[in-house]
Motif scaffolding. Structure first.
Motif, PDB file in Angstrom:
ATOM      1  N   ILE A   1      63.369   5.498  13.613  1.00 13.98           N
ATOM      2  CA  ILE A   1      63.173   4.471  14.633  1.00 13.98           C
ATOM      3  C   ILE A   1      64.466   3.685  14.842  1.00 13.98           C
ATOM      4  O   ILE A   1      64.856   3.389  15.986  1.00 13.98           O
ATOM      5  CB  ILE A   1      62.022   3.515  14.243  1.00 13.98           C
ATOM      6  CG1 ILE A   1      60.666   4.235  14.311  1.00 13.98           C
ATOM      7  CG2 ILE A   1      62.025   2.264  15.122  1.00 13.98           C
ATOM      8  CD1 ILE A   1      60.170   4.526  15.709  1.00 13.98           C
ATOM      9  N   GLU A   2      65.157   3.386  13.762  1.00 13.63           N
ATOM     10  CA  GLU A   2      66.420   2.642  13.881  1.00 13.63           C
ATOM     11  C   GLU A   2      67.487   3.464  14.591  1.00 13.63           C
ATOM     12  O   GLU A   2      68.290   2.917  15.359  1.00 13.63           O
ATOM     13  CB  GLU A   2      66.911   2.200  12.500  1.00 13.63           C
ATOM     14  CG  GLU A   2      66.237   0.945  11.985  1.00 13.63           C
ATOM     15  CD  GLU A   2      66.316  -0.217  12.981  1.00 13.63           C
ATOM     16  OE1 GLU A   2      67.428  -0.539  13.448  1.00 13.63           O
ATOM     17  OE2 GLU A   2      65.260  -0.796  13.297  1.00 13.63           O
TER      18      GLU A   2
ATOM     19  N   SER B   1      69.253   2.389  18.041  1.00 16.35           N
ATOM     20  CA  SER B   1      70.701   2.295  18.219  1.00 16.35           C
ATOM     21  C   SER B   1      71.150   2.993  19.495  1.00 16.35           C
ATOM     22  O   SER B   1      72.084   2.541  20.168  1.00 16.35           O
ATOM     23  CB  SER B   1      71.430   2.885  17.002  1.00 16.35           C
ATOM     24  OG  SER B   1      71.248   4.287  16.914  1.00 16.35           O
ATOM     25  N   VAL B   2      70.467   4.091  19.856  1.00 19.22           N
ATOM     26  CA  VAL B   2      70.765   4.761  21.130  1.00 19.22           C
ATOM     27  C   VAL B   2      70.304   3.890  22.289  1.00 19.22           C
ATOM     28  O   VAL B   2      71.020   3.722  23.280  1.00 19.22           O
ATOM     29  CB  VAL B   2      70.079   6.145  21.186  1.00 19.22           C
ATOM     30  CG1 VAL B   2      70.304   6.789  22.549  1.00 19.22           C
ATOM     31  CG2 VAL B   2      70.600   7.046  20.080  1.00 19.22           C
ATOM     32  N   PHE B   3      69.122   3.319  22.167  1.00 23.23           N
ATOM     33  CA  PHE B   3      68.564   2.435  23.196  1.00 23.23           C
ATOM     34  C   PHE B   3      69.519   1.275  23.490  1.00 23.23           C
ATOM     35  O   PHE B   3      69.735   0.888  24.649  1.00 23.23           O
ATOM     36  CB  PHE B   3      67.208   1.937  22.707  1.00 23.23           C
ATOM     37  CG  PHE B   3      66.495   0.987  23.629  1.00 23.23           C
ATOM     38  CD1 PHE B   3      66.372   1.249  24.985  1.00 23.23           C
ATOM     39  CD2 PHE B   3      65.922  -0.178  23.126  1.00 23.23           C
ATOM     40  CE1 PHE B   3      65.695   0.366  25.835  1.00 23.23           C
ATOM     41  CE2 PHE B   3      65.247  -1.055  23.964  1.00 23.23           C
ATOM     42  CZ  PHE B   3      65.138  -0.782  25.315  1.00 23.23           C
ATOM     43  N   ARG B   4      70.128   0.731  22.449  1.00 17.98           N
ATOM     44  CA  ARG B   4      71.038  -0.406  22.618  1.00 17.98           C
ATOM     45  C   ARG B   4      72.287  -0.027  23.407  1.00 17.98           C
ATOM     46  O   ARG B   4      72.906  -0.887  24.039  1.00 17.98           O
ATOM     47  CB  ARG B   4      71.444  -0.956  21.252  1.00 17.98           C
ATOM     48  CG  ARG B   4      70.333  -1.702  20.527  1.00 17.98           C
ATOM     49  CD  ARG B   4      70.848  -2.274  19.219  1.00 17.98           C
ATOM     50  NE  ARG B   4      69.775  -2.919  18.469  1.00 17.98           N
ATOM     51  CZ  ARG B   4      69.533  -2.703  17.188  1.00 17.98           C
ATOM     52  NH1 ARG B   4      70.275  -1.857  16.492  1.00 17.98           N
ATOM     53  NH2 ARG B   4      68.551  -3.335  16.576  1.00 17.98           N
ATOM     54  N   LEU B   5      72.670   1.238  23.370  1.00 16.09           N
ATOM     55  CA  LEU B   5      73.879   1.663  24.074  1.00 16.09           C
ATOM     56  C   LEU B   5      73.805   1.362  25.563  1.00 16.09           C
ATOM     57  O   LEU B   5      74.822   1.100  26.210  1.00 16.09           O
ATOM     58  CB  LEU B   5      74.127   3.156  23.858  1.00 16.09           C
ATOM     59  CG  LEU B   5      74.604   3.589  22.477  1.00 16.09           C
ATOM     60  CD1 LEU B   5      74.699   5.112  22.410  1.00 16.09           C
ATOM     61  CD2 LEU B   5      75.952   2.968  22.139  1.00 16.09           C
ATOM     62  N   PHE B   6      72.595   1.432  26.131  1.00 16.56           N
ATOM     63  CA  PHE B   6      72.473   1.160  27.569  1.00 16.56           C
ATOM     64  C   PHE B   6      71.645  -0.088  27.873  1.00 16.56           C
ATOM     65  O   PHE B   6      71.696  -0.601  28.988  1.00 16.56           O
ATOM     66  CB  PHE B   6      71.894   2.369  28.314  1.00 16.56           C
ATOM     67  CG  PHE B   6      70.556   2.848  27.829  1.00 16.56           C
ATOM     68  CD1 PHE B   6      69.387   2.254  28.265  1.00 16.56           C
ATOM     69  CD2 PHE B   6      70.466   3.906  26.938  1.00 16.56           C
ATOM     70  CE1 PHE B   6      68.152   2.695  27.817  1.00 16.56           C
ATOM     71  CE2 PHE B   6      69.238   4.368  26.489  1.00 16.56           C
ATOM     72  CZ  PHE B   6      68.066   3.749  26.934  1.00 16.56           C
TER      73      PHE B   6
ATOM     74  N   GLY C   1      54.400   6.474  12.745  1.00 20.70           N
ATOM     75  CA  GLY C   1      54.313   5.571  11.605  1.00 20.70           C
ATOM     76  C   GLY C   1      54.127   4.132  12.027  1.00 20.70           C
ATOM     77  O   GLY C   1      53.850   3.838  13.190  1.00 20.70           O
ATOM     78  N   SER C   2      54.308   3.225  11.091  1.00 19.21           N
ATOM     79  CA  SER C   2      53.965   1.818  11.273  1.00 19.21           C
ATOM     80  C   SER C   2      54.803   1.110  12.331  1.00 19.21           C
ATOM     81  O   SER C   2      54.332   0.161  12.963  1.00 19.21           O
ATOM     82  CB  SER C   2      54.111   1.080   9.935  1.00 19.21           C
ATOM     83  OG  SER C   2      55.464   1.159   9.475  1.00 19.21           O
ATOM     84  N   ALA C   3      56.040   1.533  12.555  1.00 24.31           N
ATOM     85  CA  ALA C   3      56.933   0.837  13.482  1.00 24.31           C
ATOM     86  C   ALA C   3      56.871   1.390  14.904  1.00 24.31           C
ATOM     87  O   ALA C   3      57.560   0.881  15.791  1.00 24.31           O
ATOM     88  CB  ALA C   3      58.375   0.908  12.969  1.00 24.31           C
ATOM     89  N   ARG C   4      56.037   2.391  15.102  1.00 22.74           N
ATOM     90  CA  ARG C   4      55.968   3.023  16.428  1.00 22.74           C
ATOM     91  C   ARG C   4      55.544   2.032  17.511  1.00 22.74           C
ATOM     92  O   ARG C   4      56.179   1.937  18.565  1.00 22.74           O
ATOM     93  CB  ARG C   4      55.005   4.202  16.382  1.00 22.74           C
ATOM     94  CG  ARG C   4      54.663   4.799  17.739  1.00 22.74           C
ATOM     95  CD  ARG C   4      53.601   5.871  17.590  1.00 22.74           C
ATOM     96  NE  ARG C   4      52.996   6.251  18.847  1.00 22.74           N
ATOM     97  CZ  ARG C   4      51.916   7.012  18.955  1.00 22.74           C
ATOM     98  NH1 ARG C   4      51.338   7.481  17.869  1.00 22.74           N
ATOM     99  NH2 ARG C   4      51.420   7.314  20.133  1.00 22.74           N
ATOM    100  N   ALA C   5      54.465   1.286  17.290  1.00 22.01           N
ATOM    101  CA  ALA C   5      53.929   0.386  18.316  1.00 22.01           C
ATOM    102  C   ALA C   5      54.947  -0.672  18.715  1.00 22.01           C
ATOM    103  O   ALA C   5      55.115  -0.970  19.903  1.00 22.01           O
ATOM    104  CB  ALA C   5      52.644  -0.268  17.815  1.00 22.01           C
TER     105      ALA C   5
END
Length: 214
Positions: free
Chosen positions: A142-143, A147-152, A173-177
């Protein structure tokens, strides 16, 4: 001695599975570098986001099977790939091997390669090296996707077009939502997809995001 035998046994199981796996066999028949090519093909058939003139960047592109598909689907576009590993050349693709997207120098190279192009599609099929703990591996992946999401979405290293697409692999997993909520704040559409090429016992899922809210 035991660990060596165990490693040999795991290797034997892997080879046996690959020799009979439908998508591994099809990958060899179509000269794709990995069976994962068919995951992208299926998702594209569903959402039709790879256009002949699309500009596409594939983060974590090794071994290159997704880039092979992109080159085929976007013959008049631009395909770029980035990976920590060394990736063998692909005709029609611009690849940055041995490159970490968190490195400012690599981010600068990405911008130079794009040469002021706006990006239509950002892909991420990468995964961290497994620790053996599913919960930990889920959070680490997820991290990576974040990090890719933050690029744009934050850093503006990649200029994603308004109707742009972000497609990333996660492990459930737990962080998906929470991550889906983050994506939904910036995209009009966020859908969860599990292509048939994903193995039945795998927690692997894909998040397809379209229409970026700048």
């Amino acid at each position: 001695m035991f660990s060596t035998k165990k490693s040999q046994g795991n290797l034997h199981k892997y080879i046996q599975r690959q020799s009979t796996d439908e998508f591994a066999v099809k990958a060899r028949e179509h000269n794709y570098r990995a069976r994962s090519a068919f995951k992208l093909i299926e998702i594209n058939e569903k959402f039709k986001f790879l256009k002949p003139e699309s500009t596409v960047i594939d983060i974590g592109c090794a071994p290159g099977s997704w880039l092979q598909v992109v080159v085929q689907k976007c013959p008049n576009g631009y395909a770029s790939g980035v990976d920590l590993q060394n990736v063998l050349p692909i005709r029609g693709a611009d690849i940055l091997s041995l490159s970490d997207i968190t490195d400012p120098a690599v981010k600068l190279k990405i911008r130079e390669k794009l040469a002021h192009r706006q990006v239509d599609v950002v892909l991420s099929d990468m995964a961290p090296n497994p620790t053996g703990d599913n919960a930990t591996d889920h959070l680490r992946l997820i991290e990576l996707c974040r990090s890719v999401f933050r690029l744009f979405s934050v850093e503006n290293e990649i200029e994603l077009v308004k109707n742009g697409v972000y497609l990333c692999k996660i492990w459930d997993g737990s962080a998906r939502a929470e991550f889906v909520r983050e994506l939904s704040d910036r995209f009009s559409t966020v859908k969860t997809v599990k292509p048939t090429a994903c193995r039945d016992n795998s927690a692997e899922l894909y998040l397809f995001c379209r229409n970026f809210k700048k």
